[in-house]
Write an enzyme that holds these catalytic residues in place. Structure first.
Site, PDB file in Angstrom:
ATOM      1  N   ASP A 208       8.109  -8.837 -30.976  1.00 56.78           N
ATOM      2  CA  ASP A 208       7.346 -10.084 -30.881  1.00 56.78           C
ATOM      3  C   ASP A 208       5.840  -9.784 -30.831  1.00 56.78           C
ATOM      4  O   ASP A 208       5.376  -9.041 -29.978  1.00 56.78           O
ATOM      5  CB  ASP A 208       7.811 -10.806 -29.612  1.00 56.78           C
ATOM      6  CG  ASP A 208       7.056 -12.085 -29.294  1.00 56.78           C
ATOM      7  OD1 ASP A 208       6.251 -12.536 -30.124  1.00 56.78           O
ATOM      8  OD2 ASP A 208       7.295 -12.640 -28.201  1.00 56.78           O
ATOM      9  N   HIS A 382       5.351 -15.224 -23.997  1.00 53.77           N
ATOM     10  CA  HIS A 382       5.338 -14.039 -24.863  1.00 53.77           C
ATOM     11  C   HIS A 382       4.583 -12.889 -24.211  1.00 53.77           C
ATOM     12  O   HIS A 382       3.628 -13.083 -23.452  1.00 53.77           O
ATOM     13  CB  HIS A 382       4.677 -14.380 -26.202  1.00 53.77           C
ATOM     14  CG  HIS A 382       5.390 -15.444 -26.971  1.00 53.77           C
ATOM     15  ND1 HIS A 382       6.414 -15.174 -27.843  1.00 53.77           N
ATOM     16  CD2 HIS A 382       5.222 -16.797 -26.985  1.00 53.77           C
ATOM     17  CE1 HIS A 382       6.856 -16.313 -28.367  1.00 53.77           C
ATOM     18  NE2 HIS A 382       6.145 -17.302 -27.866  1.00 53.77           N
TER      19      HIS A 382
END
Length: 590
Positions: A208, A382
């Site tokens: 990610d 995130h």
């Protein structure tokens, strides 16, 4: 199916039994959204995620964009399964349109499959999916692939990363993750599992990239508890409206818990918010006393100081609860200076203008507005730079591909991987459609497959750069001029042509141009003689050409020209049957 014109038309040749693994991204690289990729080994394909992307400002009237799956449709009999990492729209939103075209076993955790089920029941009610529920820690065999599901912490519960054993080597996909030490549900990212895979040896890591530009570590979701308590303490006598992502159930849980502590009732607003909370309560992912949750119809029975409204609309979505309130169009809730509105989210790239407009309208309503720029009321789901370093250090891959991010994010994440010891030639910055072919000691990019986007406009699918979008752009930029004319059966004008203009020049204020356009249409009709009445297509082409010449001489823009021709004595065309309301997801014909 109609395609994005930016898609490459060159296709990789069908896989051969050459003992090589192919990683094929179909979405999510160089963009935020429509995440989807395939792993292909000989005659087997494993698909991971199937998301949507919100449109940019130039996609007039488009609801969202989904991946182009032409490559998979041509090989659907090879698909051994579709794995969904978590329940965010950018990972599940394309399923109602794509899964019926490539029906395959669908693997996901209980909450993720529940959220998928909500979407399919709305958008594809006639389709019966083959659900395969999994849990973090389990391993499932899918053809030549052995998939291990690894718990990861994110802004939606029950997310997983993947360790996929293949005949060539192990592929690790982090999914969307962060290393939150104090998650709301107590479910930590499984460091041990990622480290174990790293010790055994990892061929490829896909990680990610969303927050690669942020230094340090992402704050824990738990830090918002103090912010929520402070909001409730400071505004004890006022109604509080909180807007957040409907899928961020951890944040909903914190608001519900705070409401219970401050003796407030919670009203849920927005269809997705209500559906997700009901599902999470039913499955045990969200805990709320029945006495705390109040139906919106009973909102008038609760004093403002004893109420908190939890609503959708943190991204300025046109028909969301918060936006309707800001416009004064919500059927139950009217905002006044007695209300406090807190937006617990930051704008997704591309949504900044809509969010800003919503905030301005909220201020115009007189209410107090608290948003991220002003106070720390949002933390990301995130991983930031140091967390990405930790992940690279745990997994220690031979090859690395950054995923889930705009192009600059991918470049910076690849640079970070090189700094952490990945060989420079082994860190690949790819685009959708690139094919990374892997062997045990080698990886190359030499093929491309068709990969782009499909627009979803209401219930129709269509081209990213096709005629519909082109027409909308022309209308937005240049306007339109319509000309209506009535012809006799002999092909002569029965009366002077009538002009109407929208978004262009007001023809009432341009007598000379109107005269020139009239002469142009008359000449176009005369040039065809009797054929003007029988060849409608040729007549319209001739009219458009003559009118464009007149407009060019006038020095104005190039509006869309719409000739409307009626021939006296001509029988009307039969009425077309009405489209069925069950036709969701059909392609728009251009």
């Amino acid at each position: 199916m109609a395609r994005d014109s930016r898609s490459r038309k060159k296709k990789a040749s069908p896989s051969k039994k050459d003992g090589k693994l192919r990683y094929i991204p179909l979405g999510g690289l160089g963009e935020v959204g429509k995440n989807m990729y395939a792993l292909e080994y000989e005659d087997s394909i494993l698909v991971v995620d199937c998301g949507l992307m919100f449109p940019d400002d130039e996609m007039f009237g488009i609801d969202f964009v989904i991946p182009d799956i032409a490559y998979l449709e041509e090989r659907k009999e090879k698909i051994v399964g579709i794995v969904i990492t978590h329940g965010h729209e950018d990972h599940i939103g394309g399923l109602p349109f794509i899964l019926p075209k490539i029906p395959s076993p669908l693997y996901g955790t209980k909450l993720t499959l529940g959220m998928v089920g909500n979407k399919l029941s709305e958008w594809a009610p006639a389709f019966t999916p083959d659900y395969r529920e999994i849990r973090a820690g389990e391993r499932v065999e899918m053809g030549p692939f052995s998939v291990r599901f690894i718990a990861v912490c994110h802004s939606v519960p029950d997310g997983v990363g993947l360790a996929i054993e293949t005949p060539v080597g192990t592929v690790v996909h982090t999914g969307d993750f962060k290393l939150d030490p104090t998650p709301i549900d107590g479910r930590l990212t499984d460091y041990a599992a990622f480290s174990e895979e790293g010790k055994k040896g990892v061929l490829l890591l896909m990680s990610d990239s969303t927050n690669v530009e942020r230094p340090g570590f992402t704050q824990s979701e738990h830090t918002l508890s103090g912010t929520i308590d402070r909001l409730f303490r400071q505004h004890r006598s006022r109604r509080i409206v909180i807007s957040a992502f409907a899928s961020n159930l951890h944040r909903v849980q914190q608001v519900v818990d705070a409401a219970a502590r401050f003796n407030r009732k919670v009203v849920l607003v927005g269809r997705s918010m209500v559906k997700n909370v009901d599902l999470a309560r039913e499955l045990g992912y969200l805990h709320a006393d029945d006495k705390t949750i109040v139906d919106i119809e009973d909102i008038g029975k609760v004093p403002p100081g004893s109420l908190v409204v939890m609503t959708t609309g943190s991204q300025g979505e046109p028909f969301s609860g918060l936006v309707l309130m800001s416009r004064g169009e919500h059927r139950v809730i009217t905002l006044t200076e007695k209300d406090v509105v807190a937006i617990f989210a930051t704008p997704i790239p591309g949504n900044e203008k809509m969010v800003s407009s919503t905030i301005n309208r909220l201020f115009a309503c007189g209410c107090e507005v608290v948003y991220e720029k002003e106070q720390a009321i949002h933390v990301s789901g995130h991983a930031a730079q140091d967390e990405l370093r930790v992940m690279l250090n745990m997994v220690r891959p031979k090859f690395f591909v950054p995923v889930h991010g705009e192009y600059r994010h991918l470049v910076r994440h690849a640079k970070l991987a090189r700094e952490m010891g990945v060989a420079p030639k082994n860190a690949f910055v790819l685009l959708n459609g690139d094919v990374l072919t892997l062997e045990k000691d080698k990886a190359v990019v030499k093929d491309r497959v068709q990969a782009g986007g499909i627009m979803v406009d209401g219930i129709a699918l269509g081209e990213m750069q096709g005629s519909v979008l082109k027409e909308r752009r022309e209308l937005a930029e240049e306007g339109t001029v319509a000309v209506s004319l009535i012809l006799t059966g002999e092909g002569t004008l029965a009366s002077p042509p009538v002009f109407e203009s929208r978004g262009f020049l007001h023809l009432e204020d341009a007598a000379k141009l109107r005269e020139d356009l009239t002469v142009s249409v008359e000449k176009a009709v005369e040039s065809l003689g009797a054929k003007a009445a029988s060849d409608r297509e040729l007549l319209e082409t001739r009219i458009k050409g003559r009118m464009r010449d007149a407009l060019r001489r006038f020095g104005r823009g190039r509006p869309m020209i719409l000739p409307l021709v009626t021939v006296l004595g001509e029988k009307p065309l039969p009425e077309r049957p009405r489209a069925s309301s069950q036709g969701r997801g059909r392609r728009r014909k251009s």
